[in-house]
Scaffold this motif. Sequence first.
Motif, PDB file in Angstrom:
ATOM      1  N   GLY A  29       0.833  -1.202   0.000  1.00 29.59           N
ATOM      2  CA  GLY A  29       0.000   0.000   0.000  1.00 29.59           C
ATOM      3  C   GLY A  29       0.861   1.242   0.000  1.00 29.59           C
ATOM      4  N   PHE A  32       2.433   1.808  -3.441  1.00 32.26           N
ATOM      5  CA  PHE A  32       1.478   2.312  -4.432  1.00 32.26           C
ATOM      6  C   PHE A  32       1.162   3.789  -4.209  1.00 32.26           C
ATOM      7  CE2 PHE A  32      -0.564  -0.880  -7.220  1.00 32.26           C
ATOM      8  CZ  PHE A  32       0.174  -1.988  -6.855  1.00 32.26           C
TER       9      PHE A  32
ATOM     10  N   ALA B 109      -4.647   1.240  -3.998  1.00 36.79           N
ATOM     11  CA  ALA B 109      -4.106   0.959  -2.660  1.00 36.79           C
ATOM     12  C   ALA B 109      -5.135   1.293  -1.585  1.00 36.79           C
ATOM     13  CB  ALA B 109      -2.825   1.759  -2.441  1.00 36.79           C
ATOM     14  N   LEU B 113      -6.194  -2.507  -1.358  1.00 40.96           N
ATOM     15  CA  LEU B 113      -5.214  -3.085  -0.434  1.00 40.96           C
ATOM     16  C   LEU B 113      -5.633  -2.791   0.999  1.00 40.96           C
ATOM     17  CD1 LEU B 113      -1.917  -2.170  -2.295  1.00 40.96           C
ATOM     18  CD2 LEU B 113      -3.056  -4.377  -2.185  1.00 40.96           C
ATOM     19  N   TYR B 115      -4.624  -0.816   3.262  1.00 44.80           N
ATOM     20  CA  TYR B 115      -3.512  -0.864   4.219  1.00 44.80           C
ATOM     21  C   TYR B 115      -3.878  -0.048   5.452  1.00 44.80           C
ATOM     22  CZ  TYR B 115      -2.606   3.675   2.153  1.00 44.80           C
ATOM     23  OH  TYR B 115      -2.741   4.955   1.701  1.00 44.80           O
ATOM     24  N   SER B 118      -5.406   3.616   5.537  1.00 44.85           N
ATOM     25  CA  SER B 118      -5.773   4.024   4.173  1.00 44.85           C
ATOM     26  C   SER B 118      -6.980   4.971   4.169  1.00 44.85           C
ATOM     27  CB  SER B 118      -6.066   2.805   3.305  1.00 44.85           C
ATOM     28  OG  SER B 118      -7.097   2.037   3.868  1.00 44.85           O
TER      29      SER B 118
END
Lengths: 315, 291
Positions: A29, A32, B109, B113, B115, B118
Amino acid sequence: MAVIAEPVTAQVKRSSLWTRAFESRNFLGAMFMVPAIAILVLFLAYPLALGFWLGMTDTKIGGVGRFIGFQNFVSLSKDSVFWLSVFNTIFYTVFASIVKFAIGLYLALLLNERLPFKSMIRAIVLLPFVVPTVLSAIAFWWIYDSQFSIISWVLIKAGLLTHYIDFLGDPWNARWSVVLANIWRGVPFVAITLLAGLQTISPSLYEAANLDGATNMQRFRHITLPMLSPIIAVVMTFSVLMTFTDFQLIYTITRGGPINATHLMATLSFQRAITGGNLGEGAAISNAMIPFLVAAILLSFFGLQRSRWQQGGRD
Amino acid sequence: MTTVDDQSVGMDYLESFPKKFLRVYLPLGLIIFFLLFPFYWMAVTTFKPDAEMYDYEKYNPFLIAHPTLEHIKKLFFDTDYPLWMWNTVIVSVSSTFISLFASVCAAYAIERLRYKGSRYVGLAIFLGYLVPPSILFIPLAAIVFQLGLFDGNLALILTYPTFLIPFCTWLLMGYFRTIPYELEECALIDGATRLQILVKITLPLSLPGVISAGIFAFTLSWNEFIYALTFISSSENKTIPVGAITELVNGDVYHWGALMAAALTGSVPVVILYSFFVEYYVSAMTGAVKE
């Protein structure tokens, strides 16, 4: 068995560090995000902070400034041109936004009717929003010309006027002229987004209201408006933000004139900072816009929360 | 996306034509006239010879008696207009590609993703969209100058993404959300890497979103003015909007014909692109707000 198993575990171990990093969401993450974050930090976040700093210095173009605290703001508070620009900005934003909302909503309701060539009309309506603002502003500049204005010509031919209107030479005429140009440019955005909102309202609500004998006006007041209010809040926040910080229309049509009558805070800060070379003072004027912007965003944010709460939503 | 052809309410069909004409067609016609008139006036002025342009007594201003290309010819051969057009294309295309690349990665992302943190990064990027260029241009001018980018295309190519990335990321996040997560899970189980998934599954499926983000980015950079006005000083490096209003006015002499020709020809590329992708454009614009 053990003989077969061994190479497998060895392989896993060997590739582990690199592969595992690329399997980790957090690492991946972050990777990116690098391009976007790098650009936004260098050219958005850092300048924003630098702008705060510059507003408290006496930096001139090509020179190094020194920290002078709130002195720029103190001198601005005694500057009648600055206060005129604040007044103009509020005037411009209030009148343009109200009319944009009214015409935009009306247009959205009209476009939501059963119409032939619906998608083509929708595409045409959006044109003023798509065409570069400065280029259409040049057309308005010419429409407002003191000697060859087509508006004056038509009104004289119709017998409503006896002489040409000085659209951009008189302070109040100029203010209303730029407001009109801004309305022209902003209506399509408001109309098309509100139209999208209208289309999400379930027809069954209107049918039920019909059965109960509701009039057109009642249906609008009790179904359309409440269902539309979240989108209205979003659209009007954007509309107000864009109008409040507008630069292009004013710079093209009047450059702030006549005698500063149409200077917005943005055009005044450009004039002081770039044309006049006083970066620090210009930055201070820009910074003075921030409280208004934050207020506009908070107002619509809490307005949105409240309307959701009233409708019984949780989120 | 809701594409609804018949949203007419209730007993709409009972309404007589004259009544509907007064209630719908007439006001709609008036508003469309108001919205289109400046374009008509732009076009008429572009093709009208000077003699007619400044003589409303002899000629009807709404019509062209003797159409001419002299203003367009003057614009293309006697000014730097072709260079401005070239710069505008270079800057718009480059900043669109940079922004799309960065936005696709970031949106994937944040949305897929997921994360740690985020959500907050996503929110922060969205807030970036609310920072207007008229607050940033002064400090940016200082930075552009320090980096030695002043008066060059690169100054614009690198700064335009600041307002393009937040918008494109926001738009693409919405598109990625519409793709079933199961598709990615299947690919993960089959041993595909995240990059392969992005390139081979998510991107092709969200192509309409990528296209609309691209058109938006392109038209926004074509439209940009304040950065181009501040960071560029020599005529041959200007973009169309800046060149038109700074170079086509000599003191008190306004070359109205050439100005209108510049406004018209500068709008045409954007309008052509827009008309090809109008459905994407409208649905993305409305979809982004509905979210």
